[in-house]
Design an enzyme around this catalytic site. Structure first.
Site, PDB file in Angstrom:
ATOM      1  N   SER A 136       0.804  -1.221   0.000  1.00  0.00           N
ATOM      2  CA  SER A 136       0.000   0.000   0.000  1.00  0.00           C
ATOM      3  C   SER A 136       0.836   1.270   0.000  1.00  0.00           C
ATOM      4  O   SER A 136       0.296   2.361  -0.118  1.00  0.00           O
ATOM      5  CB  SER A 136      -0.955   0.013   1.203  1.00  0.00           C
ATOM      6  OG  SER A 136      -0.272   0.394   2.369  1.00  0.00           O
ATOM      7  N   LYS A 158       2.050   3.931   7.280  1.00  0.00           N
ATOM      8  CA  LYS A 158       1.180   4.753   6.414  1.00  0.00           C
ATOM      9  C   LYS A 158       1.618   6.210   6.501  1.00  0.00           C
ATOM     10  O   LYS A 158       2.433   6.571   7.343  1.00  0.00           O
ATOM     11  CB  LYS A 158      -0.283   4.677   6.890  1.00  0.00           C
ATOM     12  CG  LYS A 158      -0.908   3.304   6.877  1.00  0.00           C
ATOM     13  CD  LYS A 158      -1.455   2.925   5.518  1.00  0.00           C
ATOM     14  CE  LYS A 158      -2.020   1.513   5.595  1.00  0.00           C
ATOM     15  NZ  LYS A 158      -2.449   0.993   4.323  1.00  0.00           N
TER      16      LYS A 158
END
Lengths: 431, 147
Positions: B68, B105
Site C-alpha cells: 500500500s 502509512k
C-alpha cells in the site's frame, strides 16, 4: 546530590515496546528454562503473582486471567538498557550503572534538577518507549528511597501524594513534608535494609524510616553493623557511599542453570559443567582475574516429587588460574565426587571463587616458558576466535559435540525475536 | 632479572579487531615527491549510519510487508529506518499501532481529522472515529532497498 533512574518492570516494558498487543495484558517474563517469574507487569502483580514464583503455580492464570508469559530475551533487554542509560546520563555529570535497569547519576552543579529530571524521563519514554521513575536526594540511599516513593505514588494512587509520582526530589521538600514521608514508609524499603535486618528492627519496634532515623547511631553500630550505621548517616543526608563510575571487578563469577528437562546420567552433566566453566573462565579472563578455587553443585527440584539430592563441593586450583583447562580439571574432578546416579537432577552450576588480580603471581623458579604461559596464549586465541565467529566456535571436547541435541540446554519456548540486534529478526510493519 | 626475550612473531595469535571501525586520516606517507594537496584535510570516509541515523538511541529498523505504500517508494521487503524522537506531523510517513500490529502509512492530521493514508490508489484510508486514539510509534525517516 544524586538521582536514581530505573525502568518500571523493565523486562516487561521492553517486550511491550515491540508487541503493542501486550499493553494492558498481565505479563510475566520467566527465568531461563521458564522456571519462575523474574519480571511482572502491574496487571500481573494485581493478580497476586509474586517475584520468583514458580511457573507451575501460576500457569492456570493463562486460562483464567489471560496471563501471558515470555521466556527472557536478553539481547533485547541489553540493547534497550544501553539506549536508556545513554539518555539517562544526560541528567548529570556522572553515571554509575547499577544494574541492567537502574543507574545513579551525580548531580554536581546541576540546577533546576526536578524539571530537568522530568524532561529526561519524558525523553526516555518518547525515544525508547521505556517508562521510568526518578528519585533525587542528597545521598544515594535517599535517592533510592525517593525512587521508591516516585514509583509507588505512580502505581498505587493514595500511597503517597500524587505530585511525587514519577519524579520525586526529597531535597526540595520542606522538613515537615520529608518527615511525613519518613513516617509513612516502611523501614524495609530502605536500600541496604534487607528482609532479615528489617525483621530484627521490627522486633525492636522500629517500623518506619522515621523510627530508624531516631535511633542512636552508636547503638546501631553496636547491635547491627557499621554498614547499617552508614545507612543511618546516609538517611540523615551525610553522603557515605560514592558513585562508582567504573564497576569494580566481580569477586565471584557464577554460571548456573536449571535444565530443560531433568538429567540422570553423568555424561550430560559433564557437558553442562564444561560449558559453564568455559563461559565463566572467559568472563574471568575478560576482567583479568584468576580464581583460586571452584565450587560445583548439583541438585534436584524442591517442586518435584521423587527422591531429593543436593550436593556441592569446593575444589582448590593448584595455582590461581584463568585458563579453562586447569579450571575444568578441577570442576570435573569435583563433579565426579558429588555425582550419584538415580536422581532427577534439575540444576547444576559452578562458582569461581577467591578471585585475584591476574598480574599478581606467586614467585616460582621458572626456566623458560612455563605451561601456563603457553596456556595464556592459547586462551587468548580461543577467546578471540569465539568473539569473532560466535560463542562455542572452539570449545572443550567434554562440552559435547555433534548433531545430538544436548538434553540440558536452555528451554526457551516463548522467546520473542531479537528485534534490535539481528537483522533477520526486526519487527514487521504492515502497509 | 628480566632478560630480553626472543619473540617468535608467527607463533602468536593475531589479535582480531572486532570493535568499532577506526578511522585513520588518509595521509600520503611518501615524502619524496610532491606533497599531496589532500594532506591539509583530515579525511573520514562517509558512514551510512551517520547519514541515516540522527538519534541512535531512538532509532529502530522494521521490515515492510505489503504494497500500500509503493507510490511513496516503500515496497514489500524493504527495510525502513524509524526514529521515535521525531515529532509525528501531518504528511509524515509513520509507524502506527493499529489493532496490535505495526502499520506503515502516511499521517493525515488536518482540521481536527486524523487518518492513516496509503500511497497506492488500490488501498483505502484508515479513518479514526471520535474518541479513538491513534498511537504513533515512530516516524519513518528513510527506506533501504537491497537489490
Amino acid at each position: 546530590m544524586f538521582a536514581l533512574i530505573d525502568g518500571n518492570n523493565f523486562y516487561c516494558s521492553c517486550e511491550r515496546i515491540f508487541q503493542p498487543r501486550l499493553q494492558k495484558v498481565p505479563l510475566v517474563v520467566l527465568s531461563n528454562n521458564d522456571g519462575c517469574a523474574i519480571a511482572r507487569s502491574e496487571e500481573a502483580k494485581a493478580l497476586g503473582i509474586k517475584m520468583g514464583q514458580p511457573w507451575f503455580q501460576i500457569k492456570h492464570l493463562e486460562q483464567s486471567a489471560g496471563l501471558v508469559s515470555l521466556s527472557p530475551n536478553f539481547p533485547l533487554y541489553g540493547d534497550m538498557s544501553l539506549r536508556m542509560m545513554r539518555l539517562a546520563s544526560e541528567l548529570g555529570d556522572k553515571q554509575e550503572i547499577y544494574s541492567i535497569d537502574e543507574c545513579f547519576i551525580g548531580l554536581q552543579g546541576i540546577s533546576n534538577v526536578t524539571h530537568r529530571a522530568s524532561e529526561i524521563r519524558a525523553r526516555i519514554l518518547q525515544w525508547t518507549g521505556i517508562p521510568t521513575c526518578i528519585g533525587i536526594g542528597h545521598t544515594k540511599t535517599l535517592a533510592k528511597l525517593a525512587n521508591h516513593i516516585a514509583k509507588d505514588a505512580d502505581r498505587k494512587p493514595g500511597s503517597y501524594p500524587s505530585r511525587l509520582a514519577q519524579v520525586c526530589n526529597l531535597a526540595e521538600l520542606n522538613e515537615r513534608q520529608r518527615q511525613f514521608l519518613f513516617e509513612t514508609t516502611d523501614v524495609g524499603e530502605v536500600w541496604g535494609i534487607g528482609g532479615q535486618i528489617s525483621q530484627q528492627l521490627k522486633q525492636a519496634r522500629i517500623n518506619t524510616v522515621k523510627d530508624f532515623m531516631q535511633c542512636n547511631p552508636a547503638t546501631i553500630r553496636k547491635r547491627f553493623s557499621v554498614t547499617l550505621e552508614r545507612t543511618w548517616r546516609e538517611l540523615h543526608g551525610q553522603s557515605c557511599i560514592a558513585l562508582e563510575e567504573i564497576p569494580s571487578p566481580r569477586k565471584e563469577i557464577a554460571h548456573t542453570r536449571t535444565f530443560g528437562q531433568p538429567v540422570r546420567n553423568l555424561a550430560p552433566l559433564i557437558e553442562a559443567v564444561t560449558e559453564f566453566t568455559s563461559r565463566a573462565a572467559e568472563k574471568l579472563r575478560k576482567q583479568q582475574s584468576k580464581a583460586s578455587s571452584i565450587l560445583v553443585f548439583i541438585h534436584t527440584s524442591k517442586h518435584r516429587s521423587g527422591p531429593q539430592y543436593a550436593r556441592s563441593i569446593t575444589i582448590p586450583v593448584v595455582r590461581p588460574a584463568s585458563d579453562t583447562k586447569s579450571l575444568l580439571n578441577a570442576a570435573l574432578r569435583g563433579l565426579k565426587k558429588i555425582y550419584k546416579p538415580g536422581f532427577d537432577l534439575t540444576k547444576a552450576g559452578i562458582v569461581l571463587m577467591d578471585l585475584t588480580n591476574a598480574q599478581t603471581r606467586q614467585a616460582e623458579l621458572d626456566f623458560g616458558e612455563t605451561e601456563s604461559d603457553s596456556n595464556e596464549r592459547l586462551m587468548h586465541a580461543i577467546d578471540e576466535i569465539n568473539d569473532r565467529f560466535g560463542r562455542g566456535t572452539i570449545m572443550y571436547g567434554s562440552a559435547g559435540v555433534g548433531s545430538e541435541k544436548k538434553v540440558w540446554t536452555m528451554n526457551q519456548q516463548r522467546r520473542t525475536p531479537s528485534y534490535t540486534t539481528t537483522l533477520g529478526e526486526i519487527p514487521t510493519a504492515l502497509t | 632479572m628480566n632478560l630480553p626475550m626472543l619473540v617468535l612473531k608467527y607463533s602468536q595469535p593475531v589479535p582480531v579487531q572486532v570493535g568499532e571501525p577506526v578511522y585513520i586520516p588518509l595521509y600520503s606517507g611518501v615524502r619524496a615527491g610532491f606533497p599531496s594537496p589532500a594532506d591539509d584535510f583530515l579525511l573520514k570516509r562517509i558512514d551510512l549510519s551517520d547519514e541515516l541515523i540522527k538519534h541512535p538511541e531512538a532509532t529502530f529498523l522494521m521490515r515492510i510487508k505489503g504494497h500500500s505504500m509503493t507510490m511513496a517508494g516503500i515496497d514489500d521487503g524493504d527495510i525502513v529506518v524509524v526514529d521515535k524522537a521525531v515529532k509525528p506531523e501531518h504528511g509524515k510517513i509513520v509507524i502506527a499501532c493499529v489493532d496490535g500490529e505495526f502499520v506503515c502509512k502516511r499521517l493525515y492530521l488536518l482540521d481536527g481529522e486524523t487518518r492513516l493514508q496509503p500511497a497506492n490508489p488500490d488501498y483505502k484510508d484508515i479513518v479514526f472515529k471520535d474518541g479513538q486514539i491513534l498511537e504513533v510509534w515512530g516516524v519513518v525517516t528513510s527506506c533501504i532497498k537491497q537489490f
